[in-house]
Design a protein around this motif. Sequence first.
Motif, mmCIF file in Angstrom:
data_model
loop_
_atom_site.group_PDB
_atom_site.id
_atom_site.type_symbol
_atom_site.label_atom_id
_atom_site.label_comp_id
_atom_site.label_asym_id
_atom_site.label_seq_id
_atom_site.Cartn_x
_atom_site.Cartn_y
_atom_site.Cartn_z
ATOM 1 N N GLY A 148 0.805 -1.205 0.000
ATOM 2 C CA GLY A 148 0.000 0.000 0.000
ATOM 3 C C GLY A 148 0.842 1.259 0.000
ATOM 4 N N VAL A 149 0.271 2.344 -0.484
ATOM 5 C CA VAL A 149 0.933 3.651 -0.506
ATOM 6 C C VAL A 149 -0.025 4.673 0.100
ATOM 7 N N PHE A 150 0.419 5.346 1.152
ATOM 8 C CA PHE A 150 -0.403 6.315 1.875
ATOM 9 C C PHE A 150 0.426 7.580 2.083
ATOM 10 N N VAL A 151 0.083 8.664 1.396
ATOM 11 C CA VAL A 151 0.900 9.873 1.477
ATOM 12 C C VAL A 151 0.030 11.086 1.767
ATOM 13 N N GLY A 152 0.583 12.020 2.545
ATOM 14 C CA GLY A 152 -0.094 13.258 2.866
ATOM 15 C C GLY A 152 0.597 14.439 2.218
ATOM 16 N N LEU A 153 -0.155 15.324 1.622
ATOM 17 C CA LEU A 153 0.374 16.567 1.063
ATOM 18 C C LEU A 153 -0.775 17.558 0.926
ATOM 19 N N MET A 154 -0.458 18.833 0.842
ATOM 20 C CA MET A 154 -1.516 19.841 0.847
ATOM 21 C C MET A 154 -1.254 21.013 -0.095
ATOM 22 N N HIS A 155 -0.009 21.303 -0.438
ATOM 23 C CA HIS A 155 0.281 22.509 -1.206
ATOM 24 C C HIS A 155 0.308 22.251 -2.708
ATOM 25 N N VAL A 156 -0.087 23.267 -3.476
ATOM 26 C CA VAL A 156 -0.124 23.160 -4.942
ATOM 27 C C VAL A 156 0.665 24.305 -5.574
ATOM 28 N N ASP A 157 1.765 24.685 -4.942
ATOM 29 C CA ASP A 157 2.573 25.795 -5.455
ATOM 30 C C ASP A 157 2.969 25.576 -6.908
ATOM 31 N N TYR A 158 3.400 24.343 -7.231
ATOM 32 C CA TYR A 158 3.904 24.067 -8.582
ATOM 33 C C TYR A 158 2.782 24.174 -9.610
ATOM 34 N N ASN A 159 1.568 23.775 -9.248
ATOM 35 C CA ASN A 159 0.430 23.924 -10.161
ATOM 36 C C ASN A 159 0.207 25.387 -10.507
ATOM 37 N N VAL A 160 0.274 26.231 -9.488
ATOM 38 C CA VAL A 160 0.057 27.664 -9.706
ATOM 39 C C VAL A 160 1.155 28.238 -10.597
ATOM 40 N N LEU A 161 2.404 27.874 -10.298
ATOM 41 C CA LEU A 161 3.508 28.362 -11.116
ATOM 42 C C LEU A 161 3.388 27.874 -12.555
ATOM 43 N N SER A 162 2.888 26.653 -12.731
ATOM 44 C CA SER A 162 2.783 26.086 -14.073
ATOM 45 C C SER A 162 1.759 26.817 -14.925
ATOM 46 N N LEU A 163 0.783 27.451 -14.288
ATOM 47 C CA LEU A 163 -0.237 28.164 -15.054
ATOM 48 C C LEU A 163 0.369 29.287 -15.890
ATOM 49 N N PHE A 164 1.481 29.825 -15.418
ATOM 50 C CA PHE A 164 2.120 30.903 -16.174
ATOM 51 C C PHE A 164 2.749 30.388 -17.466
ATOM 52 N N ASP A 165 2.969 29.069 -17.534
ATOM 53 C CA ASP A 165 3.552 28.478 -18.744
ATOM 54 C C ASP A 165 2.492 27.899 -19.663
ATOM 55 N N GLY A 166 1.205 28.089 -19.319
ATOM 56 C CA GLY A 166 0.138 27.534 -20.129
ATOM 57 C C GLY A 166 -0.255 26.147 -19.665
ATOM 58 N N VAL A 167 -1.378 25.662 -20.128
ATOM 59 C CA VAL A 167 -1.928 24.366 -19.743
ATOM 60 C C VAL A 167 -2.000 23.466 -20.960
ATOM 61 N N ASP A 168 -1.480 22.249 -20.840
ATOM 62 C CA ASP A 168 -1.611 21.276 -21.921
ATOM 63 C C ASP A 168 -2.392 20.071 -21.418
ATOM 64 N N GLU A 169 -2.440 19.017 -22.236
ATOM 65 C CA GLU A 169 -3.287 17.875 -21.907
ATOM 66 C C GLU A 169 -2.801 17.095 -20.705
ATOM 67 N N ARG A 170 -1.550 17.317 -20.251
ATOM 68 C CA ARG A 170 -1.015 16.539 -19.149
ATOM 69 C C ARG A 170 -1.035 17.266 -17.813
ATOM 70 N N ALA A 171 -1.314 18.558 -17.842
ATOM 71 C CA ALA A 171 -1.143 19.372 -16.643
ATOM 72 C C ALA A 171 -1.964 18.867 -15.454
#
Length: 565
Positions: A148-171
């Motif tokens: 099993g794999v059980f992981v905790g995380l909460m921040h999406v900083d990289y998603n926000v930064l990526s928006l400045f580079d545009g959105v493609d089908e994998r984002a």
Amino acid sequence: MTTLNRKLSGLSATRLAYLAEQLRPQREVLSAEPIAVVGMSARLPGGDDPEAFWRLLAEGRDAIREVPPERWDIDAFYDPTPGVPGKVYTRWGAFISSVDQFDPEFFGVSPREADDMDPQQRMLLEDCWWALERAGLAADRLVGSRTGVFVGLMHVDYNVLSLFDGVDERAGTLNYLSVAAGRIAHLLGLQGPTLALDTACSSSLVAVHLACQSLRDGECELALAGGVSLSLAPLVTQFACANRMLAPDGRCKTFDAAADGFVRGEGCGVVALRRLADALAAGDPILAVIRGSAVNHDGRSSGMMVPNGRAQERVIRAALASAGLTPEQVGYIEAHGTGTALGDPIELEALGAVFAGSRAPGDPLWVGSVKTNIGHLEAAAGIAALIKVILALQHEHIPRHLNLREPTPRARWDALGLAVPRVGVPWPRGERPRIAGVNSFGISGTNAHLLVEEAPLAAAAAERRERPTHAMVLSARTGPALAALVRAHDEALARLPADAPVADLCHTVNVGRSSFEQRAWALGATAGQLRASLAEVLRDPARAPRTVRRALGHPRPVFMFTGQG
């Protein structure tokens, strides 16, 4: 306490493990079944592995520094006056290095996909690999397993930064929080329960709790559990400053009268877990034993961001009941301890309500918080606290709690039976097992408490005939990576006495590691002899085959002294 729990409180972890094994064929679950921690990896401020992290703790240091320029321009955002829109009034944090470095081809990921992946996902993948290596479990032998794999995380900083580079089908699919767990199972071929969760600052400890429950229920045979938190953009710091959550001087003054907020930290940690009975049968390295845990919610309180002391008290009592333990059996609490004038006294009073009546005069319950060393790791705070406790049990030492000058007057210290270690406190093994609690709560209102016991003493080793020499085989994806791996092992061997035996070390390296295309070998009966042999490898690259596949490999040594030579 129920009659059953009173009976269980008198049993050792190994006896409980045996009892759970007897119940399993009848599909009965023992809630107090012990779970063994068989491996762990830690990339935390101040060090890239558990050994470096322990040195930071044992030496009583912190890892606080100014926001590094590769994250964001602190001068552009800093204003010492709280309340200025868009600005931050602190320049400090606890950061780790090399978060932008990743070897995609080692994991079968294309370089383009790796560029778009949230670094938090990449770190979790790497740390799961290292946790398995430290457990002596070759990842390639787990394909198709009920891991099993059980992981905790909460921040999406990289998603926000990526928006400045545009959105493609994998984002979206690359950086959904759920993919942080799913990608690990996909790339390693694991088929047990797999989930990512966000309960804010209690996320990673809740992840460990769920992993233990899954193991007890028989859903998986092995579990990887942990969490990650990276500060890649100023957004969360701006939010925290707008709500006056952060300490201007960048220090968590937990339990102190001058407590004025926390400092943000970051890092990643993963533990590999098995049922204790299975770990003992397999001869796994057992670092510690998780005796019980519980999770609940604050419910209604005076505010969404205000902890509920009664709820914390209940979750601690529930964890004790799940473990079959009594309060007097606990000798140390690793508190959540963010260093706020409101939260610290609430937590202390909850601890006192559970433990104060169980302490003998002159035998206080020690309470500390790793946040004074590495700041508040938010989603990874719980796993960092758990790793600290495991290391303290292993080294038989409670590290010094930093930044305490005058205990907060908002807590009734004389009535609580609690003491804070202002200097390191010896914590040797004794007649009864040492047990610690790990407390965690989040802005979400979700509370978690975990009870951790020292590892059982190793059974007497079976008599065996010692070989006159041993072979150690190292492998990597490429020639340069292999050379780096050889150098790393040489440096690690240099920290051992020259006459240290190497039978278990060689067995673990040879059997508990995945094998790759590039290989080198060394011979010796002692650490000094192995170093001499490795020196020949470095002088004569012809001892390793040529590169047959382009990739970087993992030049990070892992030493676990287990198994048969």
